[in-house]
Design an enzyme around this catalytic site. Sequence first.
Site, short mmCIF file in Angstrom:
data_model
loop_
_atom_site.label_atom_id
_atom_site.label_comp_id
_atom_site.label_asym_id
_atom_site.label_seq_id
_atom_site.Cartn_x
_atom_site.Cartn_y
_atom_site.Cartn_z
N ASP A 1 -18.76 11.51 57.13
CA ASP A 1 -18.53 12.77 56.45
C ASP A 1 -17.50 12.51 55.37
OD1 ASP A 1 -18.84 15.81 56.43
OD2 ASP A 1 -16.69 15.56 56.51
N GLU B 1 -24.38 12.88 54.19
CA GLU B 1 -24.89 14.16 53.78
C GLU B 1 -25.30 14.09 52.32
OE1 GLU B 1 -23.07 18.44 55.07
OE2 GLU B 1 -21.79 16.69 54.98
N CYS C 1 -22.96 21.29 71.87
CA CYS C 1 -24.08 22.02 72.43
C CYS C 1 -25.16 22.36 71.42
CB CYS C 1 -23.59 23.29 73.11
SG CYS C 1 -22.93 24.50 71.94
N CYS D 1 -16.03 25.98 69.14
CA CYS D 1 -17.35 26.50 69.49
C CYS D 1 -17.19 27.71 70.42
CB CYS D 1 -18.18 25.43 70.16
SG CYS D 1 -19.83 26.00 70.58
N ASP E 1 -14.12 17.82 60.33
CA ASP E 1 -14.85 16.73 59.70
C ASP E 1 -15.46 15.79 60.73
OD1 ASP E 1 -14.18 17.75 57.23
OD2 ASP E 1 -12.31 16.61 57.15
ZN LIG Z 1 -20.78 24.17 71.45
#
Ligand SMILES: [Zn+2]
Length: 459
Positions: free
Chosen positions: A216, A308, A364, A380, A390
């Site tokens: 990244d 990317e 996840c 998250c 990053d």
């Molecule tokens: Zn997650």
Amino acid sequence: MKTIQAYRYALDLTPGQERAVLAHAGAARVAYNWGLARVKAVLDQRAAERTYGIGDDQLTPTMSWTLPALRRTWNATKADVAPWWRECSKEAFNTGLDALARALKNWSDSRSGKRAGRPVGFPRFKSRRRSTPSVRFTTGAIRVEPDRKHVTLPRLGRLKLHESARKLARRLDNGTARIMSATVRRDGGRWHVAFCVEVERAERTPARPSSVIGVDVGIKHLAVLSTGELVDNTRHLAGTQTRMRALGRALSRKIGPDRRTGRRASNRWQRAAHRLGRAHARVSNLRCDGLHKLATRLAREHGTIVVEDLNVAGMLANRRLAKHIADAGFAQIRRQLAYKTGWNGGRLIVADRWYPSSKTCSGCGAVKTKLALSEREYTCTTCGLVLDRDLNAARNLAALAAQFDTAGSGPVAGRGAIRKTQLAGREAVKRQPGTATAGQTGTVPPQGGTTDRVLTKVH
Ligand SMILES: [Zn+2]
């Protein structure tokens, strides 16, 4: 594996040699401007005739602007245009005409839609003050001297190198390299010679062929790797910026050129401008060095590198980020990784521009709808993972490689192949392995995109 690559060395020119090189670069400019004026005159004449209603068959005949045609016309008229032509190598004029032929081709291809990318404008005249002096030699005595500290070029003779050309000389000695051209050019206030060389490179494999790494390219750091490693920007970069600001201020206090009044710049202004130019060049060299070292290290070690596809032109329009992004040299590292993975037998996978690498949870797979650029930590809400922003992105990129393999053609394709897939996953199903051409990079469709269809097909 045959590749074309450049070897570039700084030159230490004597004042006499510098005058000779400048004369050649000037000759290139004269030929370029002469050709451009001719082409323009013919085009304008035809346009004017059309407005008078003259039929297409009655118009002034078109002028071919291919290099051979331009060269023929130049040779027929050079005695009038440049009676001094004998003083310079014919390669000098060829440099200018070649640049013109390319510029005109790019313009016409761009206009007719044959050329992708940004529209290319009609070539402009070159000015002595603003153009970069450069001359390219494609024939004649071009060689690296046995002492590896000098090169010989046609007409210019023996030029001293600032550093040893041993790497190129070794290849020339054992016959794995062939010089195709040499360009002498001034950039950053210093003269360089760049050899365009056809090199026979030994086949290599990365140290860890099965290793996958996500990169990244960041703002704060040069890059963040999916292993958790932070690659810092080169150490001296910040220091040079202070100096650049001081030099810029010093320049602004001196009497510069003024186009409106025709005032010439003072000698002090010119010296200050030169100093500032050198400082800019140093920043650019430092950055380039950091990027090269990183790209080489990654390509030598890892079998698969995932990066990317960033819309650099679009990001540069964002003024606040512009400086930092330009600094990090996003496009540079992409380009370097592409060819260096090719040299080392690895492969580069470029994630689709719309793939939400920052917004996806690497734990996840949940995707956030929004993630402000100021949020440096990824948290998250689904599984509670807290991770550096990053690093999270880098891990997501690395995970893409596995998806690419299952979705694509199963096992890893031929060595050195950068897989070319159809644009942005729209035609991911049609993807064929081994259709890659060097220098092109593939794109991986975003997770949950068209890949699913391929996945169901495989199983
Ligand atoms: Zn997650």
